[in-house]
Write a protein that holds these residues in place. Structure first.
Motif, PDB file in Angstrom:
ATOM      1  N   GLU A  97       0.820  -1.197   0.000  1.00 20.91           N
ATOM      2  CA  GLU A  97       0.000   0.000   0.000  1.00 20.91           C
ATOM      3  C   GLU A  97       0.863   1.259   0.000  1.00 20.91           C
ATOM      4  N   LEU A  98       2.000   1.211   0.697  1.00 16.85           N
ATOM      5  CA  LEU A  98       2.896   2.367   0.724  1.00 16.85           C
ATOM      6  C   LEU A  98       3.518   2.605  -0.646  1.00 16.85           C
ATOM      7  N   ILE A  99       3.811   1.533  -1.372  1.00 19.42           N
ATOM      8  CA  ILE A  99       4.358   1.675  -2.720  1.00 19.42           C
ATOM      9  C   ILE A  99       3.327   2.329  -3.641  1.00 19.42           C
ATOM     10  N   LEU A 100       2.065   1.966  -3.469  1.00 20.32           N
ATOM     11  CA  LEU A 100       1.016   2.619  -4.261  1.00 20.32           C
ATOM     12  C   LEU A 100       0.923   4.099  -3.933  1.00 20.32           C
ATOM     13  N   ARG A 101       1.154   4.440  -2.659  1.00 23.42           N
ATOM     14  CA  ARG A 101       1.170   5.848  -2.284  1.00 23.42           C
ATOM     15  C   ARG A 101       2.351   6.571  -2.942  1.00 23.42           C
ATOM     16  N   GLY A 102       3.462   5.862  -3.090  1.00 27.47           N
ATOM     17  CA  GLY A 102       4.594   6.430  -3.811  1.00 27.47           C
ATOM     18  C   GLY A 102       4.252   6.700  -5.266  1.00 27.47           C
ATOM     19  N   ARG A 103       3.531   5.783  -5.878  1.00 26.65           N
ATOM     20  CA  ARG A 103       3.097   5.979  -7.258  1.00 26.65           C
ATOM     21  C   ARG A 103       2.115   7.151  -7.360  1.00 26.65           C
ATOM     22  N   HIS A 104       1.231   7.256  -6.374  1.00 27.38           N
ATOM     23  CA  HIS A 104       0.267   8.357  -6.340  1.00 27.38           C
ATOM     24  C   HIS A 104       0.999   9.700  -6.230  1.00 27.38           C
ATOM     25  N   ALA A 105       2.016   9.742  -5.384  1.00 27.76           N
ATOM     26  CA  ALA A 105       2.806  10.969  -5.225  1.00 27.76           C
ATOM     27  C   ALA A 105       3.504  11.334  -6.538  1.00 27.76           C
ATOM     28  N   THR A 106       3.966  10.323  -7.262  1.00 23.68           N
ATOM     29  CA  THR A 106       4.617  10.574  -8.551  1.00 23.68           C
ATOM     30  C   THR A 106       3.663  11.242  -9.531  1.00 23.68           C
ATOM     31  N   ILE A 107       2.424  10.738  -9.572  1.00 25.27           N
ATOM     32  CA  ILE A 107       1.425  11.329 -10.465  1.00 25.27           C
ATOM     33  C   ILE A 107       1.131  12.771 -10.059  1.00 25.27           C
ATOM     34  N   LYS A 108       1.041  13.013  -8.751  1.00 31.12           N
ATOM     35  CA  LYS A 108       0.778  14.367  -8.262  1.00 31.12           C
ATOM     36  C   LYS A 108       1.930  15.311  -8.630  1.00 31.12           C
ATOM     37  N   ALA A 109       3.154  14.799  -8.574  1.00 32.57           N
ATOM     38  CA  ALA A 109       4.328  15.637  -8.827  1.00 32.57           C
ATOM     39  C   ALA A 109       4.639  15.785 -10.310  1.00 32.57           C
ATOM     40  N   ARG A 110       4.455  14.707 -11.080  1.00 37.58           N
ATOM     41  CA  ARG A 110       4.922  14.693 -12.471  1.00 37.58           C
ATOM     42  C   ARG A 110       3.816  14.497 -13.499  1.00 37.58           C
ATOM     43  N   GLY A 111       2.614  14.134 -13.030  1.00 38.50           N
ATOM     44  CA  GLY A 111       1.534  13.836 -13.964  1.00 38.50           C
ATOM     45  C   GLY A 111       1.609  12.395 -14.428  1.00 38.50           C
ATOM     46  N   LEU A 112       0.559  11.936 -15.083  1.00 38.30           N
ATOM     47  CA  LEU A 112       0.515  10.571 -15.590  1.00 38.30           C
ATOM     48  C   LEU A 112       1.463  10.377 -16.757  1.00 38.30           C
ATOM     49  N   ASN A 113       2.093   9.227 -16.814  1.00 39.45           N
ATOM     50  CA  ASN A 113       2.850   8.823 -17.990  1.00 39.45           C
ATOM     51  C   ASN A 113       1.930   8.960 -19.223  1.00 39.45           C
ATOM     52  N   PRO A 114       2.428   9.530 -20.337  1.00 37.62           N
ATOM     53  CA  PRO A 114       1.565   9.762 -21.510  1.00 37.62           C
ATOM     54  C   PRO A 114       0.850   8.509 -22.011  1.00 37.62           C
ATOM     55  N   ILE A 115       1.556   7.357 -21.975  1.00 35.08           N
ATOM     56  CA  ILE A 115       0.922   6.119 -22.444  1.00 35.08           C
ATOM     57  C   ILE A 115      -0.211   5.726 -21.504  1.00 35.08           C
ATOM     58  N   LYS A 116       0.059   5.777 -20.198  1.00 38.49           N
ATOM     59  CA  LYS A 116      -0.978   5.440 -19.232  1.00 38.49           C
ATOM     60  C   LYS A 116      -2.143   6.420 -19.310  1.00 38.49           C
ATOM     61  N   LYS A 117      -1.829   7.670 -19.536  1.00 37.91           N
ATOM     62  CA  LYS A 117      -2.890   8.675 -19.648  1.00 37.91           C
ATOM     63  C   LYS A 117      -3.837   8.329 -20.790  1.00 37.91           C
ATOM     64  N   THR A 118      -3.268   7.913 -21.919  1.00 41.60           N
ATOM     65  CA  THR A 118      -4.089   7.529 -23.072  1.00 41.60           C
ATOM     66  C   THR A 118      -4.922   6.285 -22.765  1.00 41.60           C
ATOM     67  N   VAL A 119      -4.256   5.264 -22.169  1.00 42.84           N
ATOM     68  CA  VAL A 119      -4.947   4.015 -21.846  1.00 42.84           C
ATOM     69  C   VAL A 119      -6.057   4.253 -20.828  1.00 42.84           C
ATOM     70  N   PHE A 120      -5.775   5.032 -19.795  1.00 41.68           N
ATOM     71  CA  PHE A 120      -6.769   5.272 -18.748  1.00 41.68           C
ATOM     72  C   PHE A 120      -7.930   6.125 -19.264  1.00 41.68           C
ATOM     73  N   SER A 121      -7.639   7.017 -20.208  1.00 39.37           N
ATOM     74  CA  SER A 121      -8.721   7.801 -20.817  1.00 39.37           C
ATOM     75  C   SER A 121      -9.675   6.881 -21.558  1.00 39.37           C
ATOM     76  N   LEU A 122      -9.124   5.901 -22.264  1.00 42.79           N
ATOM     77  CA  LEU A 122      -9.953   4.909 -22.959  1.00 42.79           C
ATOM     78  C   LEU A 122     -10.706   4.050 -21.952  1.00 42.79           C
TER      79      LEU A 122
END
Length: 437
Positions: A97-122
């Motif tokens: 769960e803490l690792i997921l929080r690390g990933r969440h912090a990354t998105i908050k700081a840097r935004g979603l990876n462009p590929i993931k952003k496209t996939v998640f939009s779909l």
């Protein structure tokens, strides 16, 4: 320049994103117990691969020694979310769960990876997502060729982000939910059971979904197939995009609230775990958390439901095969359902059940992990295949479509004879054979 952001200000911002888990991170005493179980560390022997290393990185962010960089994002991504670290931690640290929080912090700081952003939009656009996959199923024969007797395909053309030799699941020409009415009635139903199909069963492994429906009908249950149900949110949540995952959870809660059902069943451990975790995902929104809990109280994995409510065993036909079983991570360490699928398999006449070595060790799938890190996931999968081979089994059972897909790929790559099924598929086949007596 007056508006220029200094490195110190960036560090302070990044540290703030993890401040609320400071105490939880501090509970890790860096003993290294997580190394023994981590499937990635077993292959790489790199400290950042294991939970202890990732926790140290997050603590460095909190102390201002590091920034949330692209490299930090990459290191946080090297995790299968198999939960082995949390299961083996003597201090009870929920490192997954803490690792997921690390990933969440990354998105908050840097935004979603462009590929993931496209996939998640779909993925979040249900009508478009459904249309794209239905079209893929209709014309899949143009781009994929069947692998005989494995329920798998190989790409005829180069596919972005996928190894050209990888065996994958075929897209169904007709999705599962399109083959049935919203309510499949039976005479004098014992229970009204809603079926959460998930994406992979609905669009790829429809044979698994059909087996669930047939088994429920055979045991006198009315089956409800809500057409508007969507992705459970797991792929999005484990990537750290919590807000989008929560929107998917709310959608599914609203959909299933419309139906008068006694139970909600799933045939994928990851989907079932997500439904059960909705109250935790939505804990900061009290009204939604209450509604999420009402849904979670009805949720069962299909084998869990059958064992809990009872299922017919007097009309089963013999399956004279040797069968072994892989425990998906989210089944064994997520929802803690392991004995029920074994009980079902062992109730089938003629079936010889053989336990494989390390049956509860991750197969290396990790959802999108096996796409982004295919060679590493193959190394982990090859170990699983070695253990399967040692059993001399005819069939491998796995209560997760992603595990089924990944293990099938390993079997194909290693030129092994086994076929992978969901345990409920064998129960459905046994009922069918029983009627032919």
């Amino acid at each position: 320049m007056a508006n220029e952001i200094t490195a110190e200000e960036i560090n302070k911002h990044d540290a703030t994103l993890l401040k609320d888990i400071d105490d939880a991170l501090a509970n890790c005493m860096k003993c290294g117990n997580c190394q023994a179980g981590c499937p990635i560390y077993r292959e790489t022997r790199k400290e950042f691969s294991v939970a202890r290393g990732k926790i140290s990185l997050m603590q460095a962010i909190l102390s201002g020694k590091l920034e949330i960089t692209k490299e930090f994002d990459s290191m946080m991504a090297q995790c299968l979310t198999c939960k082995t670290c949390a299961a083996n931690c003597p201090c009870g640290v929920k490192a997954d769960e803490l690792i997921l929080r690390g990933r969440h912090a990354t998105i908050k700081a840097r935004g979603l990876n462009p590929i993931k952003k496209t996939v998640f939009s779909l993925l979040s656009n249900r009508p478009l997502f459904n249309t794209v996959l239905r079209m893929g199923g209709m014309f899949g024969w143009l781009t994929f060729k069947d692998i005989p007797d494995k329920n798998a395909v190989l790409s005829r053309l180069p596919m972005p982000g996928m190894d050209p030799n990888r065996a994958t699941a075929p897209l169904a020409s007709t999705p599962l939910r399109a083959e049935y009415p919203p309510v499949i009635k039976v005479d004098n139903p014992r229970y009204k059971v809603a079926f959460f199909t998930g994406c992979t069963i609905n669009f790829m492994y429809t044979d698994m979904g059909k087996a669930v429906i047939e088994v429920l009908k055979e045991n006198g249950h009315e089956v409800i197939l809500p057409g508007a149900q969507h992705c459970c949110g797991t792929p999005v949540h484990v990537s750290g995009a919590f807000e989008l995952a929560n929107e998917m959870a709310k959608h599914n809660i609203e959909v299933f609230e419309r139906f008068d059902c006694d139970y909600i069943v799933g045939a994928c451990g990851s989907c079932v775990e997500a439904l059960l975790d909705y109250p935790k995902w939505l804990e900061d929104e009290p009204d939604w958390a209450v509604r999420a809990q009402a849904l979670a109280d009805k949720v069962r994995e299909i084998s869990q439901f059958l064992v809990e409510t009872g299922y017919k065993t007097d009309n089963l036909g013999a399956i004279n095969k040797t069968v072994t079983m892989h425990d998906p991570c989210h089944m064994v360490r997520g929802i803690h359902v392991t004995e029920q699928p074994r009980e079902i398999l062992k109730s089938i006449p003629g079936l010889n059940f053989v336990e494989m070595k390390e049956h509860d060790r991750c197969c290396g799938s990790g959802g999108s992990f096996s796409l982004a890190h295919y060679e590493l996931s193959r190394q982990i999968n090859d170990r699983k295949c070695e253990n399967i081979k040692a059993t001399n089994a005819d069939y491998v059972c796995a209560s997760c479509p992603s595990c089924r897909m990944h293990i099938t790929d390993g079997i194909v790559q290693n030129k092994m004879p086994q076929v992978v099924y969901h345990p409920i598929q064998l129960l459905a086949e046994s009922y069918k054979l029983g009627k032919q007596k």
